[in-house]
Motif scaffolding. Structure first.
Motif, PDB file in Angstrom:
ATOM      1  N   MET A   1     -41.594 -13.289  29.914  1.00 36.83           N
ATOM      2  CA  MET A   1     -41.434 -11.840  29.958  1.00 36.83           C
ATOM      3  C   MET A   1     -40.887 -11.361  31.285  1.00 36.83           C
ATOM      4  SD  MET A   1     -44.270  -8.833  29.515  1.00 36.83           S
ATOM      5  CE  MET A   1     -44.719  -8.889  31.242  1.00 36.83           C
ATOM      6  N   GLY A   2     -41.095 -12.142  32.348  1.00 35.47           N
ATOM      7  CA  GLY A   2     -40.673 -11.713  33.666  1.00 35.47           C
ATOM      8  C   GLY A   2     -41.792 -11.012  34.406  1.00 35.47           C
ATOM      9  N   ASP A   3     -41.433 -10.306  35.469  1.00 34.07           N
ATOM     10  CA  ASP A   3     -42.430  -9.623  36.300  1.00 34.07           C
ATOM     11  C   ASP A   3     -42.811  -8.251  35.775  1.00 34.07           C
ATOM     12  OD1 ASP A   3     -42.648 -11.648  38.328  1.00 34.07           O
ATOM     13  OD2 ASP A   3     -40.640 -11.067  38.991  1.00 34.07           O
ATOM     14  N   PHE A   4     -41.934  -7.619  35.009  1.00 30.30           N
ATOM     15  CA  PHE A   4     -42.217  -6.279  34.508  1.00 30.30           C
ATOM     16  C   PHE A   4     -41.362  -5.998  33.277  1.00 30.30           C
ATOM     17  CE2 PHE A   4     -38.610  -5.703  37.333  1.00 30.30           C
ATOM     18  CZ  PHE A   4     -37.782  -4.838  36.618  1.00 30.30           C
ATOM     19  N   VAL A   5     -41.776  -4.988  32.521  1.00 31.49           N
ATOM     20  CA  VAL A   5     -40.972  -4.423  31.451  1.00 31.49           C
ATOM     21  C   VAL A   5     -40.764  -2.956  31.783  1.00 31.49           C
ATOM     22  CG1 VAL A   5     -40.778  -3.980  28.964  1.00 31.49           C
ATOM     23  CG2 VAL A   5     -42.011  -5.992  29.772  1.00 31.49           C
ATOM     24  N   LYS A   6     -39.566  -2.470  31.600  1.00 32.26           N
ATOM     25  CA  LYS A   6     -39.285  -1.065  31.885  1.00 32.26           C
ATOM     26  C   LYS A   6     -39.083  -0.313  30.576  1.00 32.26           C
ATOM     27  CE  LYS A   6     -36.436   1.966  34.772  1.00 32.26           C
ATOM     28  NZ  LYS A   6     -35.421   2.016  35.846  1.00 32.26           N
ATOM     29  N   TYR A   7     -39.767   0.835  30.458  1.00 34.14           N
ATOM     30  CA  TYR A   7     -39.650   1.701  29.296  1.00 34.14           C
ATOM     31  C   TYR A   7     -39.200   3.081  29.748  1.00 34.14           C
ATOM     32  CZ  TYR A   7     -42.362  -1.500  26.284  1.00 34.14           C
ATOM     33  OH  TYR A   7     -42.802  -2.574  25.550  1.00 34.14           O
ATOM     34  N   GLN A   8     -38.661   3.828  28.805  1.00 38.91           N
ATOM     35  CA  GLN A   8     -38.374   5.240  29.060  1.00 38.91           C
ATOM     36  C   GLN A   8     -38.779   6.054  27.838  1.00 38.91           C
ATOM     37  OE1 GLN A   8     -36.047   7.484  27.663  1.00 38.91           O
ATOM     38  NE2 GLN A   8     -34.982   6.098  26.259  1.00 38.91           N
ATOM     39  N   ALA A   9     -39.222   7.276  28.112  1.00 38.45           N
ATOM     40  CA  ALA A   9     -39.550   8.237  27.061  1.00 38.45           C
ATOM     41  C   ALA A   9     -38.888   9.548  27.432  1.00 38.45           C
ATOM     42  CB  ALA A   9     -41.060   8.418  26.922  1.00 38.45           C
ATOM     43  N   LEU A  10     -37.813   9.884  26.740  1.00 40.38           N
ATOM     44  CA  LEU A  10     -37.040  11.101  27.009  1.00 40.38           C
ATOM     45  C   LEU A  10     -36.572  11.148  28.459  1.00 40.38           C
ATOM     46  CD1 LEU A  10     -39.192  13.730  25.056  1.00 40.38           C
ATOM     47  CD2 LEU A  10     -37.450  12.160  24.196  1.00 40.38           C
ATOM     48  N   GLY A  11     -36.242   9.980  29.005  1.00 44.02           N
ATOM     49  CA  GLY A  11     -35.719   9.915  30.368  1.00 44.02           C
ATOM     50  C   GLY A  11     -36.770   9.735  31.440  1.00 44.02           C
ATOM     51  N   ASN A  12     -38.049   9.882  31.089  1.00 45.15           N
ATOM     52  CA  ASN A  12     -39.154   9.637  32.022  1.00 45.15           C
ATOM     53  C   ASN A  12     -39.458   8.138  31.957  1.00 45.15           C
ATOM     54  OD1 ASN A  12     -42.643  10.684  32.141  1.00 45.15           O
ATOM     55  ND2 ASN A  12     -41.272  10.185  33.821  1.00 45.15           N
ATOM     56  N   ASP A  13     -39.254   7.401  33.054  1.00 45.82           N
ATOM     57  CA  ASP A  13     -39.344   5.943  32.981  1.00 45.82           C
ATOM     58  C   ASP A  13     -40.513   5.374  33.773  1.00 45.82           C
ATOM     59  OD1 ASP A  13     -38.196   6.639  35.397  1.00 45.82           O
ATOM     60  OD2 ASP A  13     -36.623   5.120  35.348  1.00 45.82           O
ATOM     61  N   TYR A  14     -41.069   4.272  33.228  1.00 45.53           N
ATOM     62  CA  TYR A  14     -42.187   3.575  33.849  1.00 45.53           C
ATOM     63  C   TYR A  14     -41.927   2.076  33.846  1.00 45.53           C
ATOM     64  CZ  TYR A  14     -45.512   7.500  34.055  1.00 45.53           C
ATOM     65  OH  TYR A  14     -46.153   8.667  34.365  1.00 45.53           O
ATOM     66  N   LEU A  15     -42.437   1.415  34.870  1.00 50.69           N
ATOM     67  CA  LEU A  15     -42.497  -0.039  34.894  1.00 50.69           C
ATOM     68  C   LEU A  15     -43.864  -0.453  34.372  1.00 50.69           C
ATOM     69  CD1 LEU A  15     -41.114  -0.630  38.496  1.00 50.69           C
ATOM     70  CD2 LEU A  15     -39.814  -0.644  36.360  1.00 50.69           C
ATOM     71  N   LEU A  16     -43.903  -1.449  33.504  1.00 50.78           N
ATOM     72  CA  LEU A  16     -45.174  -1.946  32.983  1.00 50.78           C
ATOM     73  C   LEU A  16     -45.389  -3.367  33.499  1.00 50.78           C
ATOM     74  CD1 LEU A  16     -46.613  -1.496  29.435  1.00 50.78           C
ATOM     75  CD2 LEU A  16     -46.784  -3.690  30.600  1.00 50.78           C
ATOM     76  N   VAL A  17     -46.515  -3.563  34.168  1.00 49.47           N
ATOM     77  CA  VAL A  17     -46.895  -4.873  34.682  1.00 49.47           C
ATOM     78  C   VAL A  17     -48.163  -5.304  33.945  1.00 49.47           C
ATOM     79  CG1 VAL A  17     -47.655  -6.178  36.693  1.00 49.47           C
ATOM     80  CG2 VAL A  17     -45.852  -4.455  36.935  1.00 49.47           C
ATOM     81  N   ASP A  18     -48.115  -6.457  33.307  1.00 51.81           N
ATOM     82  CA  ASP A  18     -49.215  -6.963  32.484  1.00 51.81           C
ATOM     83  C   ASP A  18     -49.976  -8.041  33.263  1.00 51.81           C
ATOM     84  OD1 ASP A  18     -50.887  -8.150  30.626  1.00 51.81           O
ATOM     85  OD2 ASP A  18     -49.394  -8.194  29.019  1.00 51.81           O
ATOM     86  N   PRO A  19     -51.218  -7.745  33.702  1.00 54.05           N
ATOM     87  CA  PRO A  19     -51.980  -8.741  34.473  1.00 54.05           C
ATOM     88  C   PRO A  19     -52.299  -9.999  33.670  1.00 54.05           C
ATOM     89  CG  PRO A  19     -52.951  -6.548  34.679  1.00 54.05           C
ATOM     90  CD  PRO A  19     -51.944  -6.477  33.573  1.00 54.05           C
TER      91      PRO A  19
END
Length: 309
Positions: A1-19
């Motif tokens: 999966m890598g170090d993070f997954v990036k998502y966006q919702a209507l242009g508001n974006d977050y990085l998701l890090v899964d411990p």
């Protein structure tokens, strides 16, 4: 999966890090400086915020713990957009049956939220955001959607030196301002002055809202930690909650923001829920140099060996 997954919702974006996917680049207890670096759009991966979770293996009958951080490194109580992203991630990588619409709960600092994936392929998710607590009048949460005039220290004289606002708490603090016209220029001019006004020691997220009169709302959002954003899920819910309490809209409200639209429902007891889309943007692997830089920002281990302040 890598170090993070990036998502966006209507242009508001977050990085998701899964411990749970190996050692994270942030350690067990993310330092604010590390979150800021990772979210920086010039020196890091770039995002409006960070989702850290699931913090425990997801189970069918217990809320899934999640921590939400703003781009400035501060921890956020709840994010409507972030919860939709997190739900899609959980359904893809952890609990496949949640793709079919089985409700589950996510536990955040701002409380538990019931989540249901309406259309997994289309990224459509419904999130229960809870009961708004209005705080404008007397600050007791039971005064209704009252309003108060707030003086602003702006250069020069004009109609915006005093602004009428309604304050409420919905996982995080919000301040709603109704106007006949809302746009980015208004948010840029008044947003910073309101978000960190002396009235709000911890800051507030500001929603500038127009009521067209057709059962919809138009909103532009200035967040205390991110500035002007294309959209905000909790901000849309705050705007709808205040407008409904004042009789300006019904129980089903479509909120239009520069980044797109969401649907907000207000139940008979006042609880609000949010329905909107989110989607994955990318999966990323950080360079060794950035990983080293992030590792250097981790807090030193405490006496128990656990990282801590």
């Amino acid at each position: 999966m890598g170090d993070f997954v990036k998502y966006q919702a209507l242009g508001n974006d977050y990085l998701l890090v899964d411990p749970g996917r190996g050692e994270t680049v942030l350690g067990a207890e993310p330092a604010p400086e590390a979150v800021r670096l990772l979210c920086d759009r010039h020196y890091g991966a770039g995002a409006d915020g960070l989702l850290l979770g699931p913090l425990e293996p997801p189970g069918p009958d217990t809320p899934v713990p999640l921590r939400v951080f703003n781009a400035d490194g501060s921890e956020c109580g709840m994010s409507g957009n972030g919860l939709r992203m997190f739900a899609l991630y959980l359904a893809e990588h952890h609990v496949e049956e949640w793709r079919a619409g089985k409700p589950f709960a996510v536990r955040t600092k701002g409380g538990d939220a019931e989540v249901r994936i309406v259309d997994f392929a289309g990224g459509l998710v419904r999130v229960g955001m809870g009961l708004p607590r209005f705080t404008t009048v007397e600050g007791d949460g039971h005064s209704g959607a009252g309003s108060v005039a707030v003086p602003l220290a702006l250069a020069g004289e004009g109609p915006d030196t005093v602004v009428t606002v309604t304050d409420l708490h919905l996982g995080v603090p919000h301040t709603v301002v109704f106007r006949d016209r809302v746009d980015g220029e208004l948010a840029q001019r008044l947003g910073p002055a309101l978000a960190w006004h002396a009235r709000y020691p911890e800051g507030t997220n500001v929603e500038f809202v127009r009521v067209p009169g057709d059962g919809t709302l138009e909103a532009v959002v200035w967040e205390r930690a991110a500035g002007r954003v294309p959209a905000s899920g909790s901000g849309a819910c705050a705007a709808a909650a205040v407008a409904h309490a004042r009789g300006l809209v019904g129980r089903e409200v479509r909120v239009r923001m520069p980044g797109g639209e969401v649907e907000v429902s207000v139940a008979g007891d006042g609880r609000v829920s949010l329905t909107g889309t989110a989607r994955e943007v990318m999966r990323g692997v950080l360079s060794s140099s950035l990983r080293t830089e992030l590792a250097a920002l981790r807090p030193a281990p405490g006496p128990s060996g656990r990282e801590g302040p």
